[in-house]
Each structure stands twice: as C-alpha cells, then as structure tokens.
Motif scaffolding. Structure first.
Motif, PDB file in Angstrom:
ATOM      1  N   LEU A  23      -3.215   9.749 -49.738  1.00  0.00           N
ATOM      2  CA  LEU A  23      -3.870  10.995 -49.341  1.00  0.00           C
ATOM      3  C   LEU A  23      -2.894  12.155 -49.443  1.00  0.00           C
ATOM      4  CD1 LEU A  23      -5.898   9.957 -46.150  1.00  0.00           C
ATOM      5  CD2 LEU A  23      -6.835  10.549 -48.393  1.00  0.00           C
ATOM      6  N   SER A  24      -3.413  13.340 -49.701  1.00  0.00           N
ATOM      7  CA  SER A  24      -2.579  14.535 -49.719  1.00  0.00           C
ATOM      8  C   SER A  24      -2.205  14.901 -48.285  1.00  0.00           C
ATOM      9  CB  SER A  24      -3.336  15.700 -50.364  1.00  0.00           C
ATOM     10  OG  SER A  24      -4.463  16.062 -49.573  1.00  0.00           O
ATOM     11  N   SER A  25      -1.216  15.777 -48.149  1.00  0.00           N
ATOM     12  CA  SER A  25      -0.790  16.187 -46.814  1.00  0.00           C
ATOM     13  C   SER A  25      -1.899  16.939 -46.089  1.00  0.00           C
ATOM     14  CB  SER A  25       0.460  17.073 -46.911  1.00  0.00           C
ATOM     15  OG  SER A  25       0.210  18.214 -47.716  1.00  0.00           O
ATOM     16  N   GLU A  26      -2.689  17.714 -46.830  1.00  0.00           N
ATOM     17  CA  GLU A  26      -3.789  18.452 -46.213  1.00  0.00           C
ATOM     18  C   GLU A  26      -4.846  17.507 -45.656  1.00  0.00           C
ATOM     19  OE1 GLU A  26      -2.644  19.037 -49.216  1.00  0.00           O
ATOM     20  OE2 GLU A  26      -1.802  21.076 -49.150  1.00  0.00           O
ATOM     21  N   ALA A  27      -5.203  16.497 -46.449  1.00  0.00           N
ATOM     22  CA  ALA A  27      -6.192  15.522 -45.981  1.00  0.00           C
ATOM     23  C   ALA A  27      -5.644  14.718 -44.809  1.00  0.00           C
ATOM     24  CB  ALA A  27      -6.581  14.587 -47.125  1.00  0.00           C
ATOM     25  N   ALA A  28      -4.339  14.442 -44.820  1.00  0.00           N
ATOM     26  CA  ALA A  28      -3.724  13.714 -43.710  1.00  0.00           C
ATOM     27  C   ALA A  28      -3.794  14.524 -42.420  1.00  0.00           C
ATOM     28  CB  ALA A  28      -2.269  13.391 -44.046  1.00  0.00           C
ATOM     29  N   VAL A  29      -3.627  15.831 -42.532  1.00  0.00           N
ATOM     30  CA  VAL A  29      -3.723  16.702 -41.358  1.00  0.00           C
ATOM     31  C   VAL A  29      -5.128  16.643 -40.769  1.00  0.00           C
ATOM     32  CG1 VAL A  29      -3.733  19.104 -40.608  1.00  0.00           C
ATOM     33  CG2 VAL A  29      -1.865  18.256 -42.010  1.00  0.00           C
ATOM     34  N   ALA A  30      -6.138  16.737 -41.632  1.00  0.00           N
ATOM     35  CA  ALA A  30      -7.519  16.666 -41.157  1.00  0.00           C
ATOM     36  C   ALA A  30      -7.815  15.312 -40.518  1.00  0.00           C
ATOM     37  CB  ALA A  30      -8.481  16.918 -42.323  1.00  0.00           C
ATOM     38  N   LEU A  31      -7.207  14.257 -41.053  1.00  0.00           N
ATOM     39  CA  LEU A  31      -7.389  12.917 -40.491  1.00  0.00           C
ATOM     40  C   LEU A  31      -6.691  12.793 -39.145  1.00  0.00           C
ATOM     41  CD1 LEU A  31      -8.357   9.944 -40.930  1.00  0.00           C
ATOM     42  CD2 LEU A  31      -6.156   9.527 -42.051  1.00  0.00           C
ATOM     43  N   ALA A  32      -5.597  13.511 -38.960  1.00  0.00           N
ATOM     44  CA  ALA A  32      -4.805  13.390 -37.740  1.00  0.00           C
ATOM     45  C   ALA A  32      -5.481  14.019 -36.532  1.00  0.00           C
ATOM     46  CB  ALA A  32      -3.433  14.044 -37.951  1.00  0.00           C
ATOM     47  N   VAL A  33      -6.269  15.065 -36.746  1.00  0.00           N
ATOM     48  CA  VAL A  33      -6.838  15.824 -35.627  1.00  0.00           C
ATOM     49  C   VAL A  33      -7.672  14.961 -34.679  1.00  0.00           C
ATOM     50  CG1 VAL A  33      -8.399  17.698 -35.008  1.00  0.00           C
ATOM     51  CG2 VAL A  33      -6.734  18.014 -36.834  1.00  0.00           C
ATOM     52  N   PRO A  34      -8.675  14.206 -35.169  1.00  0.00           N
ATOM     53  CA  PRO A  34      -9.465  13.401 -34.228  1.00  0.00           C
ATOM     54  C   PRO A  34      -8.652  12.340 -33.493  1.00  0.00           C
ATOM     55  CG  PRO A  34      -9.997  12.833 -36.504  1.00  0.00           C
ATOM     56  CD  PRO A  34      -9.175  14.064 -36.549  1.00  0.00           C
ATOM     57  N   PHE A  35      -7.642  11.780 -34.152  1.00  0.00           N
ATOM     58  CA  PHE A  35      -6.807  10.796 -33.467  1.00  0.00           C
ATOM     59  C   PHE A  35      -5.937  11.464 -32.404  1.00  0.00           C
ATOM     60  CE2 PHE A  35      -7.642   8.353 -37.401  1.00  0.00           C
ATOM     61  CZ  PHE A  35      -8.116   7.192 -36.814  1.00  0.00           C
ATOM     62  N   GLY A  36      -5.530  12.703 -32.653  1.00  0.00           N
ATOM     63  CA  GLY A  36      -4.785  13.438 -31.642  1.00  0.00           C
ATOM     64  C   GLY A  36      -5.613  13.664 -30.393  1.00  0.00           C
ATOM     65  N   ILE A  37      -6.896  13.982 -30.580  1.00  0.00           N
ATOM     66  CA  ILE A  37      -7.795  14.155 -29.433  1.00  0.00           C
ATOM     67  C   ILE A  37      -8.007  12.836 -28.720  1.00  0.00           C
ATOM     68  CG2 ILE A  37     -10.138  14.807 -28.764  1.00  0.00           C
ATOM     69  CD1 ILE A  37     -10.130  16.726 -31.168  1.00  0.00           C
ATOM     70  N   LEU A  38      -8.128  11.748 -29.494  1.00  0.00           N
ATOM     71  CA  LEU A  38      -8.291  10.418 -28.905  1.00  0.00           C
ATOM     72  C   LEU A  38      -7.092  10.061 -28.030  1.00  0.00           C
ATOM     73  CD1 LEU A  38      -9.961   7.793 -28.760  1.00  0.00           C
ATOM     74  CD2 LEU A  38      -8.710   7.004 -30.766  1.00  0.00           C
ATOM     75  N   GLY A  39      -5.918  10.557 -28.398  1.00  0.00           N
ATOM     76  CA  GLY A  39      -4.719  10.284 -27.616  1.00  0.00           C
ATOM     77  C   GLY A  39      -4.813  10.807 -26.194  1.00  0.00           C
ATOM     78  N   ALA A  40      -5.569  11.906 -26.003  1.00  0.00           N
ATOM     79  CA  ALA A  40      -5.752  12.433 -24.648  1.00  0.00           C
ATOM     80  C   ALA A  40      -6.487  11.428 -23.778  1.00  0.00           C
ATOM     81  CB  ALA A  40      -6.513  13.758 -24.710  1.00  0.00           C
ATOM     82  N   PHE A  41      -7.460  10.715 -24.355  1.00  0.00           N
ATOM     83  CA  PHE A  41      -8.197   9.696 -23.596  1.00  0.00           C
ATOM     84  C   PHE A  41      -7.310   8.480 -23.308  1.00  0.00           C
ATOM     85  CE2 PHE A  41     -11.486  12.121 -25.783  1.00  0.00           C
ATOM     86  CZ  PHE A  41     -12.374  12.381 -24.745  1.00  0.00           C
ATOM     87  N   VAL A  42      -6.456   8.126 -24.268  1.00  0.00           N
ATOM     88  CA  VAL A  42      -5.521   7.018 -24.040  1.00  0.00           C
ATOM     89  C   VAL A  42      -4.602   7.340 -22.872  1.00  0.00           C
ATOM     90  CG1 VAL A  42      -3.610   5.696 -25.036  1.00  0.00           C
ATOM     91  CG2 VAL A  42      -5.596   6.271 -26.449  1.00  0.00           C
ATOM     92  N   ASP A  43      -4.144   8.593 -22.810  1.00  0.00           N
ATOM     93  CA  ASP A  43      -3.263   8.994 -21.714  1.00  0.00           C
ATOM     94  C   ASP A  43      -3.999   8.963 -20.380  1.00  0.00           C
ATOM     95  OD1 ASP A  43      -0.558  10.137 -21.015  1.00  0.00           O
ATOM     96  OD2 ASP A  43      -1.839  11.697 -20.186  1.00  0.00           O
TER      97      ASP A  43
END
Length: 248
Positions: free
Chosen positions: A90-110
């Motif tokens: 994946l390109s870096s731009e697509a990786a950034v878009a992929l990272a956002v929902p997992f970053g939000i999911l991390g708040a629930f893990v915490d």
C-alpha cells in the motif's frame, strides 16, 4: 521472517509503547516513526517503513491526552497499518487512511484496560487496611501490567497474523476509485494534524498560510525547501508590516 514472528513482535511493540514502563522509552517505542523504522527493517524496506510511519505520525501531532484520556491511539494505528501496508504494498497515503480507524479502536482498548484496573484498585484498598505494602505494590504495578499485556498483545497479534494476507487480498479486489479515495483521504489527514496544533497554539489566523503551503507542496509540486523559503519571506513581510504599524 515468518508472519507469526512479525505478529508477535507487533504485539510486544504495542505493549511496550503503551505500558509507560520507563516513560521516555515507551513514548519512543510508541511513536509511529520509530515503529515504521522497526517494521521497515523486519520487511527489508526501512525507507518505506519510515515514510509510512512519518505519514501516520503527522495525524497525531496535535493529539492531547487531556486528563489521561486517550482520544486516539497512534501506537495501535501504527502497529497494524504499517505491517499491513508493507506486506501488501500500500502507498503511504492509503496506509494513513487505514490507520485512522485502528487508532480510534485503540481508545476502546485503553478503556478495557482501565476498567480491568478497578479489580486491582479494590484489592489495593483491602491490602491497605491490612498494612500489606507488598500487596499494594503488586496491585498497583505487577498485576495491572500483566493484564495490560494480554489486553494489548492479543488483539494486535491476531490482527497482524491474518491482517497482511487479508489486506493484500482486499487491495487486489478493491476498485481503483476506492484505492484512489483512500490515497486522497490519507494525503489530507496529515494536514488536519498540523491544523490541530496551530489551533491549540491559538493562532487561527495562521491556518490560511498553512494550507497554502501544504497544497502548494501537494499539488504544485513545490519542493519542501522552496516552500520553506517562500514561508520565510511571507513571515518577514508580515513582521516588517506589523512593525511599521506599531511605529505609526
């Protein structure tokens, strides 16, 4: 290196980057830039790993953990999006878009981790009534750390174990307009990270200049150094004009 090993390393890095054991070390390991370099080495492409990690880092530059609350988890986003991007190309731009929902999911893990700490909090209260210092220490440090390890390690290990294969298959079947959309969204998200910083500084009047520079680099293909020179010139013009107004 096998996918199981990479998944295990990903889980360990996520735990170490969020455990706050050795505050400076954990902050360093939880940084997307650091994680990008590490995963780049694991996949034999440290340059691309750094590019992806730095792109993800830009989103979280303005994130503030007010009252200890985690609005979005940069470490989780990096530990999942970077390996998936490197494995599937994946390109870096697509990786950034992929990272956002997992970053939000991390708040629930915490939040799960914090909720589990209530058990040890009540244990510590009982040990305090008995004057058991060792019990208090274990309830405050040892037991929560062990539980936090499993809470953080298991989901990252599981996702990375099947994630890259699933991501690669998904990328192959996605229409071109979807992948292009992810790239565009990923290219804009870092700008939001910078704008949050500027808004926190309290200088909203700077935002137009920021977006001028960002889109000049993005769409006019102006080099970073050239953009910095133009920015310096604009800053000097504004400074001299403001100085003249103060003298008058």
């Amino acid at each position: 290196m096998s996918q199981v090993t990479i998944a295990a390393i990903s889980g360990l890095l996520y735990f170490m980057g969020t455990s706050r054991i050795g505050y400076g070390i954990s902050t360093f390991l939880g940084s997307p830039v650091t994680l990008g370099f590490i995963f780049g080495l694991l996949y034999g492409n440290p340059t691309q790993g750094l590019i992806i990690g730095a792109s993800i880092q830009l989103i979280y530059l303005g994130v503030v953990y007010t009252g200890g609350n985690v609005p979005s988890d940069a470490a989780l986003a990096a530990c999942i999006a970077i390996p998936a991007a490197l494995a599937s190309g994946l390109s870096s731009e697509a990786a950034v878009a992929l990272a956002v929902p997992f970053g939000i999911l991390g708040a629930f893990v915490d939040q799960v981790r914090r909720t589990s700490n209530l058990v040890w909090l009540h244990k510590a209260d009982k040990y305090a009534l008995d004057g058991n210092e060792k019990g208090i220490f274990k309830s405050a440090i040892i037991y929560p750390t062990i539980i936090a390890f499993f809470i953080r390690f298991i989901p990252v290990f599981a996702v990375n174990l099947v994630g890259p294969t699933a991501a690669e298959a998904l990328v192959n079947y996605l229409p071109i307009w979807v992948t292009n959309g992810l790239s565009v969204a990923g290219g804009v998200l870092p700008a939001i990270g910078f704008s949050i910083i500027i808004m926190q500084i309290g200088r909203k009047e700077i935002l137009p200049f920021f977006f001028m520079g960002y889109f000049a680099v993005k769409y006019l293909n102006i080099g970073t150094m050239a953009c910095a020179v133009f920015g310096l010139c604009i800053a000097l013009v504004m400074y001299f004009n403001s100085s003249k107004k103060e003298v008058q």
